[in-house]
Design a protein around this motif. Structure first.
Motif, PDB file in Angstrom:
ATOM      1  N   ARG A  47      29.812  20.180   7.794  1.00  0.00           N
ATOM      2  CA  ARG A  47      28.904  20.564   6.706  1.00  0.00           C
ATOM      3  C   ARG A  47      28.961  19.618   5.517  1.00  0.00           C
TER       4      ARG A  47
ATOM      5  N   ALA B 173      23.767  15.511   7.721  1.00  0.00           N
ATOM      6  CA  ALA B 173      24.256  16.247   6.561  1.00  0.00           C
ATOM      7  C   ALA B 173      24.657  15.301   5.433  1.00  0.00           C
TER       8      ALA B 173
ATOM      9  N   PHE C  50      25.746  19.277   2.947  1.00  0.00           N
ATOM     10  CA  PHE C  50      24.940  20.490   2.847  1.00  0.00           C
ATOM     11  C   PHE C  50      25.783  21.669   2.377  1.00  0.00           C
TER      12      PHE C  50
ATOM     13  N   LEU D 166      22.213  22.200   9.423  1.00  0.00           N
ATOM     14  CA  LEU D 166      22.422  20.758   9.311  1.00  0.00           C
ATOM     15  C   LEU D 166      21.263  19.927   9.854  1.00  0.00           C
TER      16      LEU D 166
END
Length: 479
Positions: free
Chosen positions: A301, A379, A408, A458
């Motif tokens: 992430r 991401a 993200f 993502l």
């Protein structure tokens, strides 16, 4: 919270004897009212998917059942809560087929995208063979997923215990640390969130999420918050508080230290640079284990790294995860070293559903999709672009006090006074409702509830980022 209390009073009045029909009808009518048309809304990016027609219960009926049969502790976003019935990749659809850009990802949970075909196929394929047996028998799905997760870990972190959630994973990690060290004392960070069971509620350090239950052996250190903290971005100064806690609040030994690399529920707070290496060093000298809570920051992430702790240059003794590793499937995990893992052999440790074949088959598919579609790279690239554009919005709108996060996992804190950093509690709810009416869903968090939590799937694109910025800009201009 004031709006939530008002909503609950309305529900209670609606369900009171003699008033149910009229009051509930009025409340439900408000819930079911269509979103107002917004001619000023920018055009949403093109997306080649149309959900099948929905003929299930409408928002009004669901609202009534929820009020009568579900826990009164449940709350919802928006003045008119959404009935979401379909999802595809980075988009969600309501009961009328209206499309929304999902910028919250089910609270940083959906990483590959809603109903990703590869993940769905893996779940269906496994479900047709066997949905559940027990870990007392052999099944390749759990072993294959464990091997794949271990391949993503640094150092000697390669033994996996599966759970069903992040709360369960953190509960297990805390128990392992205490058993291994023989010490009950745990240090966590103020403003951190680690779950809502008894042990994890203890290490959680926000009164919003804590009930008055027995919570022993937990010490909360100063939060190394670069925006609101006393020492700004000087991580080593914050770490001195960990040493003082050990010196003055314990016997001189601790069982462990738990922290997120970026605090999620706490408002996407990045830890001050240099903090984790210094804190880990202090804790290990006191005999403790270092636990990295990767429930929200992990699984690609942050973009720059697969795990959030890697961005701080540390290797934990125990790593916990959930959310993104299942893309919405209820699965969590604890990963540690072979030596530490042996402590659970002192007695019988068992989790009925931890390592369920369907969950682990789906989780394994998630890891394959992340690799195949290069979603960590996306991401990083798109997340960096979005953060840059959010900082440009900050220059335009004084109500934006801070923009932070990586990839993200981004946060935008709203304040009514930049100098005093006064939380803009009411304003953020108005902006969220405006954004929803224009087709963008976003989360919020932080102790004061004044921070936008931007945690999309993502697969979020640059065009999605541009649309998000346009919508937020318009919504902020309405204040």
């Amino acid at each position: 919270m004031q709006r939530l209390a008002s909503s609950r009073r309305l529900l209670q009045a609606a369900l009171a004897p003699g008033r149910a029909n009229s009051s509930l009808s009025a409340a439900a009518a408000s819930v079911a009212a269509p979103a107002p048309e917004n001619d000023a809304a920018p055009k949403m990016p093109r997306f080649d998917y149309t959900p099948p027609p929905y003929d299930g219960p409408r928002a009004e009926e669901i609202f009534r059942k929820r009020a009568e049969f579900l826990s009164p502790s449940l709350f919802h976003f928006y003045d008119r809560p959404l009935n979401i019935v379909d999802g595809k990749m980075q988009y969600l659809f309501d009961e009328d087929g209206r499309r929304y850009l999902d910028s919250f990802g089910g609270i940083a949970t959906v990483c590959c995208g809603h109903c990703h075909p590869d993940v769905v196929e893996a779940i269906i394929k496994q479900s047709k063979r066997i949905q559940h047996s027990t870990v007392l028998y052999l099944n390749h799905a759990i072993a294959d997923f464990a091997e794949a997760l271990a391949s993503k870990m640094p150092g000697d972190l390669k033994v996996v215990f599966f759970t069903n959630s992040g709360t369960e994973a953190n509960e297990l990690a805390l128990m392992i640390a205490r058993l291994y060290t023989g010490c009950n004392d745990i240090i966590s960070l103020r403003n951190g969130y680690h779950g809502n069971a008894s042990g994890t509620m203890g290490v959680t350090a926000q009164s919003n999420w804590k009930f008055n239950v027995v919570q022993t052996g937990v010490h909360h250190a100063l939060n190394p918050d670069p925006y609101r903290g006393a020492f700004g971005s000087d991580g080593e100064k914050y770490a001195r508080d960990v040493q003082e806690i050990i010196d003055f609040g314990t016997s001189g030994s601790v069982g462990g230290f738990i922290s997120e690399a970026i605090q999620g529920v706490g408002g996407i707070v990045e830890l001050a640079p240099g903090y984790l290496p210094a804190a880990y060093n202090i804790v290990r000298k006191a005999g403790g284990l270092c636990i990295a809570d990767e429930v929200q920051a992990g699984v690609a992430r942050t973009g720059s790294h697969f795990w959030g702790f890697e961005g701080h240059g540390v290797i934990p003794d125990i790593v916990t995860m959930a959310k993104g590793i299942g893309n919405g499937i209820p699965v969590g995990a604890v990963v540690t070293t072979p030596e530490i893992a042996k402590v659970l052999t002192r007695r019988s440790y068992f989790n009925t559903f931890g390592g369920n074949p369907v969950s682990t088959a789906g989780g394994h598919a998630v890891l394959k999709v992340l690799e195949k579609e290069k979603l960590q790279e996306n991401a990083f690239v798109v997340g960096s672009y979005l953060k840059e554009r959010l900082n440009m919005l900050k220059e335009k709108h004084d109500i934006i006090g801070d923009v932070r996060g990586r990839g993200f996992l981004l946060g935008v804190e709203l304040v009514t006074d930049r100098q005093a950093k006064t939380p803009a509690k009411a304003e953020i709810s108005r902006v969220m409702n405006h954004m929803k009416d224009m087709g963008v869903l976003v989360g919020k968090g932080g102790f004061h509830g004044n921070v936008f939590r931007i945690t999309p799937p993502l697969c979020f694109t640059k065009e999605d980022a541009d649309f998000f910025i346009e919508v937020m800009d318009i919504a902020l201009s309405k204040l």
